[in-house]
Design an enzyme around this catalytic site. Structure first.
Site, PDB file in Angstrom:
ATOM      1  N   ARG A  74     -12.408  41.600  19.790  1.00 25.16           N
ATOM      2  CA  ARG A  74     -11.398  40.858  20.568  1.00 25.16           C
ATOM      3  C   ARG A  74     -10.434  40.145  19.617  1.00 25.16           C
ATOM      4  O   ARG A  74     -10.862  39.429  18.718  1.00 25.16           O
ATOM      5  CB  ARG A  74     -12.093  39.849  21.476  1.00 25.16           C
ATOM      6  CG  ARG A  74     -11.170  39.191  22.466  1.00 25.16           C
ATOM      7  CD  ARG A  74     -11.931  38.246  23.384  1.00 25.16           C
ATOM      8  NE  ARG A  74     -12.796  38.934  24.333  1.00 25.16           N
ATOM      9  CZ  ARG A  74     -13.773  38.333  25.027  1.00 25.16           C
ATOM     10  NH1 ARG A  74     -14.014  37.051  24.846  1.00 25.16           N
ATOM     11  NH2 ARG A  74     -14.506  39.023  25.887  1.00 25.16           N
ATOM     12  N   ARG A 143     -11.930  29.074  22.836  1.00 25.44           N
ATOM     13  CA  ARG A 143     -11.460  30.471  22.822  1.00 25.44           C
ATOM     14  C   ARG A 143      -9.937  30.533  22.806  1.00 25.44           C
ATOM     15  O   ARG A 143      -9.263  29.523  22.672  1.00 25.44           O
ATOM     16  CB  ARG A 143     -11.993  31.187  24.075  1.00 25.44           C
ATOM     17  CG  ARG A 143     -13.504  31.108  24.268  1.00 25.44           C
ATOM     18  CD  ARG A 143     -14.193  32.068  23.337  1.00 25.44           C
ATOM     19  NE  ARG A 143     -15.620  32.211  23.601  1.00 25.44           N
ATOM     20  CZ  ARG A 143     -16.163  33.092  24.439  1.00 25.44           C
ATOM     21  NH1 ARG A 143     -15.413  33.875  25.177  1.00 25.44           N
ATOM     22  NH2 ARG A 143     -17.472  33.189  24.562  1.00 25.44           N
ATOM     23  N   CYS A 428     -11.997  43.398  35.901  1.00 27.39           N
ATOM     24  CA  CYS A 428     -12.606  43.213  34.586  1.00 27.39           C
ATOM     25  C   CYS A 428     -13.011  44.583  34.025  1.00 27.39           C
ATOM     26  O   CYS A 428     -12.969  45.588  34.725  1.00 27.39           O
ATOM     27  CB  CYS A 428     -13.832  42.315  34.694  1.00 27.39           C
ATOM     28  SG  CYS A 428     -15.254  43.168  35.403  1.00 27.39           S
ATOM     29  N   CYS A 477     -15.110  37.484  35.121  1.00 28.30           N
ATOM     30  CA  CYS A 477     -14.120  37.676  34.062  1.00 28.30           C
ATOM     31  C   CYS A 477     -12.707  37.950  34.578  1.00 28.30           C
ATOM     32  O   CYS A 477     -11.735  37.718  33.864  1.00 28.30           O
ATOM     33  CB  CYS A 477     -14.569  38.785  33.119  1.00 28.30           C
ATOM     34  SG  CYS A 477     -16.117  38.400  32.279  1.00 28.30           S
TER      35      CYS A 477
HETATM   36 FE1  SRM Z   1     -15.805  37.436  30.248  1.00 22.60          FE
HETATM   37  C1  SRM Z   1     -19.010  37.763  29.199  1.00 22.60           C
HETATM   38  C2  SRM Z   1     -15.097  40.531  29.220  1.00 22.60           C
HETATM   39  C3  SRM Z   1     -12.528  36.763  30.624  1.00 22.60           C
HETATM   40  C4  SRM Z   1     -16.616  34.704  32.134  1.00 22.60           C
HETATM   41  N1  SRM Z   1     -16.875  38.875  29.304  1.00 22.60           N
HETATM   42  C5  SRM Z   1     -18.168  38.802  28.915  1.00 22.60           C
HETATM   43  C6  SRM Z   1     -18.553  40.012  28.067  1.00 22.60           C
HETATM   44  C7  SRM Z   1     -18.314  39.668  26.624  1.00 22.60           C
HETATM   45  C8  SRM Z   1     -19.954  40.584  28.312  1.00 22.60           C
HETATM   46  C9  SRM Z   1     -21.082  40.098  27.438  1.00 22.60           C
HETATM   47  O1  SRM Z   1     -21.271  38.878  27.255  1.00 22.60           O
HETATM   48  O2  SRM Z   1     -21.837  40.953  26.976  1.00 22.60           O
HETATM   49  C10 SRM Z   1     -17.511  41.031  28.601  1.00 22.60           C
HETATM   50  C11 SRM Z   1     -17.138  42.178  27.671  1.00 22.60           C
HETATM   51  C12 SRM Z   1     -16.844  43.414  28.469  1.00 22.60           C
HETATM   52  C13 SRM Z   1     -16.248  44.521  27.700  1.00 22.60           C
HETATM   53  O3  SRM Z   1     -16.904  45.572  27.523  1.00 22.60           O
HETATM   54  O4  SRM Z   1     -15.096  44.392  27.281  1.00 22.60           O
HETATM   55  C14 SRM Z   1     -16.405  40.107  29.052  1.00 22.60           C
HETATM   56  N2  SRM Z   1     -14.125  38.418  29.858  1.00 22.60           N
HETATM   57  C15 SRM Z   1     -14.034  39.735  29.532  1.00 22.60           C
HETATM   58  C16 SRM Z   1     -12.603  40.223  29.585  1.00 22.60           C
HETATM   59  C17 SRM Z   1     -12.289  41.272  28.530  1.00 22.60           C
HETATM   60  C18 SRM Z   1     -12.329  40.750  31.003  1.00 22.60           C
HETATM   61  C19 SRM Z   1     -11.069  41.536  31.164  1.00 22.60           C
HETATM   62  O5  SRM Z   1     -11.192  42.612  31.768  1.00 22.60           O
HETATM   63  O6  SRM Z   1      -9.986  41.112  30.773  1.00 22.60           O
HETATM   64  C20 SRM Z   1     -11.867  38.888  29.408  1.00 22.60           C
HETATM   65  C21 SRM Z   1     -11.632  38.531  27.969  1.00 22.60           C
HETATM   66  C22 SRM Z   1     -10.953  37.210  27.845  1.00 22.60           C
HETATM   67  C23 SRM Z   1     -10.500  36.859  26.466  1.00 22.60           C
HETATM   68  O7  SRM Z   1      -9.569  37.483  25.981  1.00 22.60           O
HETATM   69  O8  SRM Z   1     -11.047  35.905  25.896  1.00 22.60           O
HETATM   70  C24 SRM Z   1     -12.893  37.921  30.006  1.00 22.60           C
HETATM   71  N3  SRM Z   1     -14.747  35.939  31.131  1.00 22.60           N
HETATM   72  C25 SRM Z   1     -13.397  35.909  31.278  1.00 22.60           C
HETATM   73  C26 SRM Z   1     -13.028  34.919  32.231  1.00 22.60           C
HETATM   74  C27 SRM Z   1     -11.615  34.632  32.732  1.00 22.60           C
HETATM   75  C28 SRM Z   1     -10.989  33.455  32.046  1.00 22.60           C
HETATM   76  O9  SRM Z   1     -11.516  32.959  31.040  1.00 22.60           O
HETATM   77  O10 SRM Z   1      -9.948  33.024  32.524  1.00 22.60           O
HETATM   78  C29 SRM Z   1     -14.206  34.334  32.687  1.00 22.60           C
HETATM   79  C30 SRM Z   1     -14.330  33.275  33.800  1.00 22.60           C
HETATM   80  C31 SRM Z   1     -13.985  31.903  33.358  1.00 22.60           C
HETATM   81  C32 SRM Z   1     -15.179  31.229  32.769  1.00 22.60           C
HETATM   82  O11 SRM Z   1     -15.396  31.351  31.570  1.00 22.60           O
HETATM   83  O12 SRM Z   1     -15.925  30.591  33.523  1.00 22.60           O
HETATM   84  C33 SRM Z   1     -15.276  34.987  31.972  1.00 22.60           C
HETATM   85  N4  SRM Z   1     -17.507  36.379  30.560  1.00 22.60           N
HETATM   86  C34 SRM Z   1     -17.626  35.333  31.430  1.00 22.60           C
HETATM   87  C35 SRM Z   1     -19.028  34.951  31.500  1.00 22.60           C
HETATM   88  C36 SRM Z   1     -19.612  33.784  32.342  1.00 22.60           C
HETATM   89  C37 SRM Z   1     -19.475  32.519  31.585  1.00 22.60           C
HETATM   90  C38 SRM Z   1     -20.061  31.330  32.258  1.00 22.60           C
HETATM   91  O13 SRM Z   1     -20.285  30.347  31.549  1.00 22.60           O
HETATM   92  O14 SRM Z   1     -20.264  31.284  33.454  1.00 22.60           O
HETATM   93  C39 SRM Z   1     -19.721  35.827  30.646  1.00 22.60           C
HETATM   94  C40 SRM Z   1     -21.228  35.852  30.375  1.00 22.60           C
HETATM   95  C41 SRM Z   1     -21.671  34.764  29.460  1.00 22.60           C
HETATM   96  O15 SRM Z   1     -20.894  34.074  28.806  1.00 22.60           O
HETATM   97  O16 SRM Z   1     -22.899  34.606  29.372  1.00 22.60           O
HETATM   98  C42 SRM Z   1     -18.748  36.729  30.093  1.00 22.60           C
HETATM   99 FE1  SF4 Z   2     -17.053  42.207  34.375  1.00 22.14          FE
HETATM  100 FE2  SF4 Z   2     -17.381  40.146  32.827  1.00 22.14          FE
HETATM  101 FE3  SF4 Z   2     -19.342  40.853  34.477  1.00 22.14          FE
HETATM  102 FE4  SF4 Z   2     -18.801  42.343  32.374  1.00 22.14          FE
HETATM  103  S1  SF4 Z   2     -19.510  40.215  32.306  1.00 22.14           S
HETATM  104  S2  SF4 Z   2     -19.067  43.080  34.489  1.00 22.14           S
HETATM  105  S3  SF4 Z   2     -16.588  42.150  32.160  1.00 22.14           S
HETATM  106  S4  SF4 Z   2     -17.362  40.105  35.072  1.00 22.14           S
END
Ligand code: SRM
Ligand code: SF4
Length: 573
Positions: A74, A143, A428, A477
């Site tokens: 990323r 981030r 996502c 996400c």
């Molecule tokens: Fe996310 C985890 C992709 C924005 C909440 N997110 C992941 C992971 C890294 C999976 C993992 O932990 O193994 C995903 C990778 C998938 C892949 O194969 O690419 C992933 N998140 C993404 C992206 C790429 C989605 C997209 O299609 O654009 C976004 C990348 C953002 C960036 O550039 O930094 C992405 N993730 C978000 C958002 C939206 C936002 O931030 O506005 C959220 C919700 C807001 C939040 O944080 O509450 C989000 N991602 C999560 C979570 C749940 C976090 C939590 O504390 O509740 C996880 C899982 C975790 O952290 O344990 C997660």
């Molecule tokens: Fe989608 Fe984020 Fe869940 Fe992966 S961790 S399936 S990118 S919402």
């Protein structure tokens, strides 16, 4: 602070020597395509995740082969601004080291998928040589800082963007491990210990996210962030920002104690205090966040557990001064505005729809090649939006005809041919790369939209924007709980359907139906779409209508998210 034992990740961080762990040794081991479990946790702080291709899991299992491992990388892009030269480099690396696609994320960053271990170091080094970085793109730190990227709007946006960069710089980890591991920096001698003045050895309890919003657009979805700054403009001047804290999307199915939560506005600060306020919010979370249970460790739970007044009191004491009273503000929407815009200097900007944020070539739509040709001649820059879209920005009047010619040649810029529903969609990544996905999202939503467009068209709603978002699991996400229609993966081919989110991202949605089979979604939504077309009030948004018409009850705040759910929602269909 908690008396409970620390989570395993805290031990990994403490023992990592400021995020080094044994990453360098793991990368050097050519006998396999993986790194150790502890290093995988540390690698996130460096901007990469170990994954495997889930499409290939079962066939490889049958052939007794190990999983098809690779890494997600990323690239952090504060405010989403990159030069044309940087775009070209990202494009080149996508072919050389990744799977030939570029993912524009929901936080204005780039992602590569499919980078194999032996290429990881070269990929990250090349990213840095292009003056981009992956540090702190993931991990328990601040981030990518989001900001409205549309420069055509005003000088206020330029100021906000500058602040996003300032916040990003100020909150970037200081460890030299990144430089050492990826850029062949000299090892740090014992006489020169690493220092992390803000984070310390254990960094934050969990990830931390900041956005700057410039009303009336809430394109960054301010309320989904741990910390948001909402610009306050008086006359023509940016006077400061309302401060909102405690937002987040992620939850677990069936766990009431986990919920999405809206950030709440707690006051106002002048522009010159923004970095100080951010630093102190981070420090309160650093000191009081739950380090025993990672599922309860985000700032939203710290605030939920201790209460908002407690948080504000702590913050004021860390600051040594009080925030002023919040000022009035108004958000109109959380989507992007498409098409051509002219700014006050006479330059042009084109906001393009990118389905699912995935920049790739298909025979029908060679988007990636077209953007490459544009980048070769473009004298302005590119801007990634928080809705996974792209702005070709700062096009001079002289260059516009050349760029239009290329757009035509590659068939790009057809946003006017898309339905407003599709233009308001987000998905996502989910399968095949995301290890947490329970169902498809990016690969399935386009087809579902095509089905729903039939109903939309039949009811004359082609030009009515309805925000619609899909994620493969409840981590949120693509911020599905802030959409008017949200689909959240439950199991392969099954989704929870949420309705009633606010069109400006100001209200959470509510569960409408649980575990709906993919093929049952259209029949489920058809009657609602018809009802909306027939019975809506003038200008009434779909999410508001769903509440007025009684399909769902409005969610007031995160803890209320699982309450007042219609029992019918829980019948599996
Ligand atoms: Fe996310 C985890 C992709 C924005 C909440 N997110 C992941 C992971 C890294 C999976 C993992 O932990 O193994 C995903 C990778 C998938 C892949 O194969 O690419 C992933 N998140 C993404 C992206 C790429 C989605 C997209 O299609 O654009 C976004 C990348 C953002 C960036 O550039 O930094 C992405 N993730 C978000 C958002 C939206 C936002 O931030 O506005 C959220 C919700 C807001 C939040 O944080 O509450 C989000 N991602 C999560 C979570 C749940 C976090 C939590 O504390 O509740 C996880 C899982 C975790 O952290 O344990 C997660
Ligand atoms: Fe989608 Fe984020 Fe869940 Fe992966 S961790 S399936 S990118 S919402």
């Amino acid at each position: 602070m908690s008396e409970k034992p620390l989570s395993a990740n805290e031990g990994i961080k403490i023992n990592s020597n400021y995020l080094r762990g044994t990453i360098a040794e793991g990368l050097a081991d050519a006998s396999n395509g993986v790194i150790s479990a502890d290093d995988q946790q540390l690698l996130k702080f460096h901007g990469a995740y170990q994954q495997d291709d889930r499409d290939l899991r079962s066939s490889r299992r049958k052939q007794k082969l190990e999983k098809a491992y690779s890494f997600l990388v990323r690239i952090r892009v504060p405010g989403g601004v990159v030069s044309a030269a940087q775009w070209l480099e990202v494009d080149r690396l996508a072919t050389e080291f990744a799977n030939g696609t570029i993912k524009l994320t929901t936080r204005q960053a780039f992602q590569f998928h499919g980078v194999i271990k032996s290429d990881l170091k070269r990929t990250i080094a090349a990213i840095n040589h292009a003056a981009l970085s992956t540090i702190a793109a993931c991990g328990d730190v601040n981030r990518n800082v989001m900001c409205n990227p549309n420069p055509h709007l005003s000088s206020i946006h330029a100021e906000a963007l500058q602040l996003a960069q300032g916040l990003s710089d100020h909150l970037t980890p200081q460890t030299r491990a990144y430089h050492e591991i990826w850029l062949d920096g000299e090892s740090v001698l014992s006489s020169e210990p690493d220092v992390e003045p803000l984070y310390g050895k254990t960094y934050l309890p969990r990830k931390f996210k900041i956005a700057i919003a410039v009303p009336p657009s809430n394109d960054v979805d301010a309320f989904a962030n741990d910390l948001a700054f909402i610009a306050v403009v008086e006359g023509d001047k940016l006077v400061g920002f309302n401060v909102a804290v405690g937002g987040g999307m992620g939850m677990s199915h069936g766990v009431e104690g986990s919920f999405p939560r809206l950030a709440e506005v707690i006051g106002f600060c002048p522009t010159q205090q923004v970095i100080d306020v951010a630093e102190k919010v981070v420090m309160v979370q650093r000191d009081f966040g739950d380090r025993s249970d990672r599922r309860n460790a985000r700032l939203k739970y710290t605030i939920q557990d201790h209460g908002l007044p407690w948080f504000v009191e702590q913050l004021h004491s860390y600051l040594g001064y009080e925030l002023e009273s919040a000022r009035a503000y108004q958000f109109d929407d959380n989507g992007d505005r498409y098409g051509w815009f002219e700014d006050e200097r006479g330059n042009f900007h084109l906001n393009l729809f990118v389905q699912g944020g995935r920049v790739l070539d298909t025979p029908a739509y060679p988007l990636r090649s077209g953007l490459r040709e544009i980048a070769k001649i473009h004298q302005g820059d590119f801007r990634l939006t928080a809705n996974q879209n792209l702005v070709i920005a700062n096009i001079s009047p002289e260059q516009r005809p050349q760029i239009e010619e290329l757009l035509k040649e590659f068939g790009i810029s057809d946003s006017h041919r898309q339905s407003a529903l599709r233009l308001s969609s987000l998905a996502c990544v989910a399968l095949p790369t995301c290890g947490l996905a329970l169902a498809e999202a990016e690969r399935y939503l386009p087809d579902l939209l095509t089905e729903l467009e039939n109903s939309i068209e039949a009811h004359g709603l082609r030009h009515d924007a309805i925000t619609i978002r899909m994620t493969g699991c409840p981590n949120g996400c693509a911020r599905p709980f802030l959409a008017e229609i949200g689909f959240v993966g439950r199991a392969p081919g099954r989704y929870n359907v949420y309705l009633g989110g606010g069109f400006a991202g100001q209200r959470l949605s509510k569960l409408f139906r649980e575990s709906v089979r993919a093929e049952a979604i259209k029949p489920l939504l058809d009657p609602l779409i018809a009802d909306y077309a027939n019975a809506r009030n003038l200008g009434e948004r779909f999410g508001d209508f769903c509440i007025r018409a009684g399909y769902v009850v409005a969610t007031q705040q995160g803890a209320d998210f699982h309450q007042n759910v219609n029992p019918e929602a829980l019948a599996v269909r």
